[in-house]
Design a protein around this motif. Structure first.
Motif, PDB file in Angstrom:
ATOM      1  N   TYR A  42      45.563  52.306  34.888  1.00  0.00           N
ATOM      2  CA  TYR A  42      45.396  50.886  34.581  1.00  0.00           C
ATOM      3  C   TYR A  42      46.707  50.120  34.769  1.00  0.00           C
ATOM      4  O   TYR A  42      46.683  48.952  35.170  1.00  0.00           O
ATOM      5  CB  TYR A  42      44.811  50.676  33.189  1.00  0.00           C
ATOM      6  CG  TYR A  42      43.320  50.854  33.201  1.00  0.00           C
ATOM      7  CD1 TYR A  42      42.496  49.922  33.817  1.00  0.00           C
ATOM      8  CD2 TYR A  42      42.726  51.970  32.640  1.00  0.00           C
ATOM      9  CE1 TYR A  42      41.127  50.094  33.870  1.00  0.00           C
ATOM     10  CE2 TYR A  42      41.353  52.151  32.678  1.00  0.00           C
ATOM     11  CZ  TYR A  42      40.563  51.211  33.301  1.00  0.00           C
ATOM     12  OH  TYR A  42      39.195  51.382  33.357  1.00  0.00           O
ATOM     13  N   ILE A  48      42.402  42.552  33.108  1.00  0.00           N
ATOM     14  CA  ILE A  48      42.042  42.685  34.523  1.00  0.00           C
ATOM     15  C   ILE A  48      40.613  42.197  34.738  1.00  0.00           C
ATOM     16  O   ILE A  48      40.328  41.475  35.704  1.00  0.00           O
ATOM     17  CB  ILE A  48      42.230  44.141  35.007  1.00  0.00           C
ATOM     18  CG1 ILE A  48      43.724  44.508  35.001  1.00  0.00           C
ATOM     19  CG2 ILE A  48      41.612  44.341  36.397  1.00  0.00           C
ATOM     20  CD1 ILE A  48      44.002  45.984  35.158  1.00  0.00           C
ATOM     21  N   ARG A 107      42.451  46.662  30.526  1.00  0.00           N
ATOM     22  CA  ARG A 107      41.100  46.605  31.104  1.00  0.00           C
ATOM     23  C   ARG A 107      40.477  45.228  30.886  1.00  0.00           C
ATOM     24  O   ARG A 107      39.900  44.642  31.804  1.00  0.00           O
ATOM     25  CB  ARG A 107      40.248  47.717  30.495  1.00  0.00           C
ATOM     26  CG  ARG A 107      38.981  47.986  31.237  1.00  0.00           C
ATOM     27  CD  ARG A 107      38.232  49.216  30.784  1.00  0.00           C
ATOM     28  NE  ARG A 107      38.305  49.484  29.372  1.00  0.00           N
ATOM     29  CZ  ARG A 107      38.554  50.680  28.858  1.00  0.00           C
ATOM     30  NH1 ARG A 107      38.750  51.719  29.629  1.00  0.00           N
ATOM     31  NH2 ARG A 107      38.589  50.849  27.553  1.00  0.00           N
ATOM     32  N   GLN A 134      46.824  49.568  38.457  1.00  0.00           N
ATOM     33  CA  GLN A 134      45.868  48.522  38.812  1.00  0.00           C
ATOM     34  C   GLN A 134      46.386  47.147  38.392  1.00  0.00           C
ATOM     35  O   GLN A 134      46.348  46.190  39.170  1.00  0.00           O
ATOM     36  CB  GLN A 134      44.521  48.814  38.149  1.00  0.00           C
ATOM     37  CG  GLN A 134      43.400  47.930  38.622  1.00  0.00           C
ATOM     38  CD  GLN A 134      42.085  48.366  38.002  1.00  0.00           C
ATOM     39  OE1 GLN A 134      41.812  48.027  36.852  1.00  0.00           O
ATOM     40  NE2 GLN A 134      41.290  49.115  38.750  1.00  0.00           N
ATOM     41  N   GLY A 135      46.901  47.057  37.184  1.00  0.00           N
ATOM     42  CA  GLY A 135      47.442  45.797  36.689  1.00  0.00           C
ATOM     43  C   GLY A 135      48.622  45.317  37.508  1.00  0.00           C
ATOM     44  O   GLY A 135      48.749  44.126  37.807  1.00  0.00           O
ATOM     45  N   VAL A 159      41.560  46.678  42.794  1.00  0.00           N
ATOM     46  CA  VAL A 159      40.729  47.267  41.744  1.00  0.00           C
ATOM     47  C   VAL A 159      39.944  48.454  42.299  1.00  0.00           C
ATOM     48  O   VAL A 159      39.900  49.525  41.694  1.00  0.00           O
ATOM     49  CB  VAL A 159      39.795  46.205  41.121  1.00  0.00           C
ATOM     50  CG1 VAL A 159      38.749  46.847  40.232  1.00  0.00           C
ATOM     51  CG2 VAL A 159      40.615  45.181  40.350  1.00  0.00           C
ATOM     52  N   LEU A 197      49.090  39.570  31.862  1.00  0.00           N
ATOM     53  CA  LEU A 197      48.918  40.818  32.597  1.00  0.00           C
ATOM     54  C   LEU A 197      50.269  41.505  32.801  1.00  0.00           C
ATOM     55  O   LEU A 197      50.395  42.709  32.564  1.00  0.00           O
ATOM     56  CB  LEU A 197      48.237  40.565  33.950  1.00  0.00           C
ATOM     57  CG  LEU A 197      48.044  41.793  34.838  1.00  0.00           C
ATOM     58  CD1 LEU A 197      47.170  42.846  34.145  1.00  0.00           C
ATOM     59  CD2 LEU A 197      47.435  41.383  36.175  1.00  0.00           C
ATOM     60  N   VAL A 234      47.229  44.015  40.863  1.00  0.00           N
ATOM     61  CA  VAL A 234      46.566  42.723  40.663  1.00  0.00           C
ATOM     62  C   VAL A 234      47.625  41.652  40.393  1.00  0.00           C
ATOM     63  O   VAL A 234      47.571  40.548  40.943  1.00  0.00           O
ATOM     64  CB  VAL A 234      45.529  42.796  39.520  1.00  0.00           C
ATOM     65  CG1 VAL A 234      45.044  41.411  39.117  1.00  0.00           C
ATOM     66  CG2 VAL A 234      44.348  43.682  39.932  1.00  0.00           C
ATOM     67  N   VAL A 263      42.592  41.164  45.266  1.00  0.00           N
ATOM     68  CA  VAL A 263      42.408  41.698  43.908  1.00  0.00           C
ATOM     69  C   VAL A 263      41.276  42.716  43.896  1.00  0.00           C
ATOM     70  O   VAL A 263      41.408  43.797  43.311  1.00  0.00           O
ATOM     71  CB  VAL A 263      42.168  40.551  42.897  1.00  0.00           C
ATOM     72  CG1 VAL A 263      41.664  41.092  41.566  1.00  0.00           C
ATOM     73  CG2 VAL A 263      43.443  39.741  42.702  1.00  0.00           C
TER      74      VAL A 263
END
Length: 179
Positions: free
Chosen positions: A64, A117, A114, A67-68, A139, A85, A71, A135
């Motif tokens: 995560y 996002i 989570r 992913q963050g 993800v 974020l 993003v 984005v």
């Protein structure tokens, strides 16, 4: 004092299998028999995984954070950075670097990342912009690691049609993803 969690779980399983299950069978209550069987199977699964739960949580947080970060980079490139974020990614990475971080702290960080996002993805969902596509790609790419983790974690339950295609759990957990 050593951790006796596994021994305690095994004692619970033994009690369910040797005392509760025969009593449920003698009662004729089909639902009770079914529930005792499910409880016993789940506890047996947990015995196999209990020593790996913290590593699993750390792996999930690392995914995560990655992913963050991706993003966040996409948002920054589009001149729409999300400070919340960025702060949550930094917090998650700090927890990953902290050996004494408790599992509850790690899980809380995962939940906040989570949700944040998800908020960003929903906000961009109605648009057809390069940012939304970037984005979405970030993800999707990082979600593959989560799917592999879930498949590996639940492999002992034999849900997969092709068990040979499941990545080895220990191998996944040994290679915690970096941001």
């Amino acid at each position: 004092m050593s951790d006796r969690t596994t021994n305690g779980l095994k004692a619970c399983i033994s009690s369910l299998d040797n005392i509760v299950s025969p009593s449920a069978a003698a009662s004729g209550d089909a639902l009770a028999r079914e529930q005792v069987t499910l409880l016993s199977k789940y506890l047996k699964f947990l015995v196999q995984r209990v020593d790996l739960t913290r590593d699993r949580t750390r792996f999930e947080l690392a995914l995560y954070c990655r992913q963050g970060r991706r993003v966040g980079e996409a948002l920054a490139e589009a001149d729409t950075p999300d400070g919340q974020l960025s702060a949550l990614v930094a917090e998650g990475e700090r927890l990953l670097a902290s050996a004494p971080a408790r599992t509850q702290e790690l899980e809380s960080s995962i939940a906040r990342l989570r949700m944040t996002i998800s908020r960003i993805v929903r906000r961009l969902g109605g648009t057809d912009t390069e940012l939304r596509h970037t984005v979405d790609d970030a993800v999707r790419e990082t979600t593959r690691g989560m799917i592999d983790l879930q498949r590996s974690w639940f492999a002992p339950q034999a849900w997969e049609a092709d068990p040979e295609s499941i990545p080895a759990l220990e191998g996944l957990l040994a290679a915690i993803p970096s941001s």
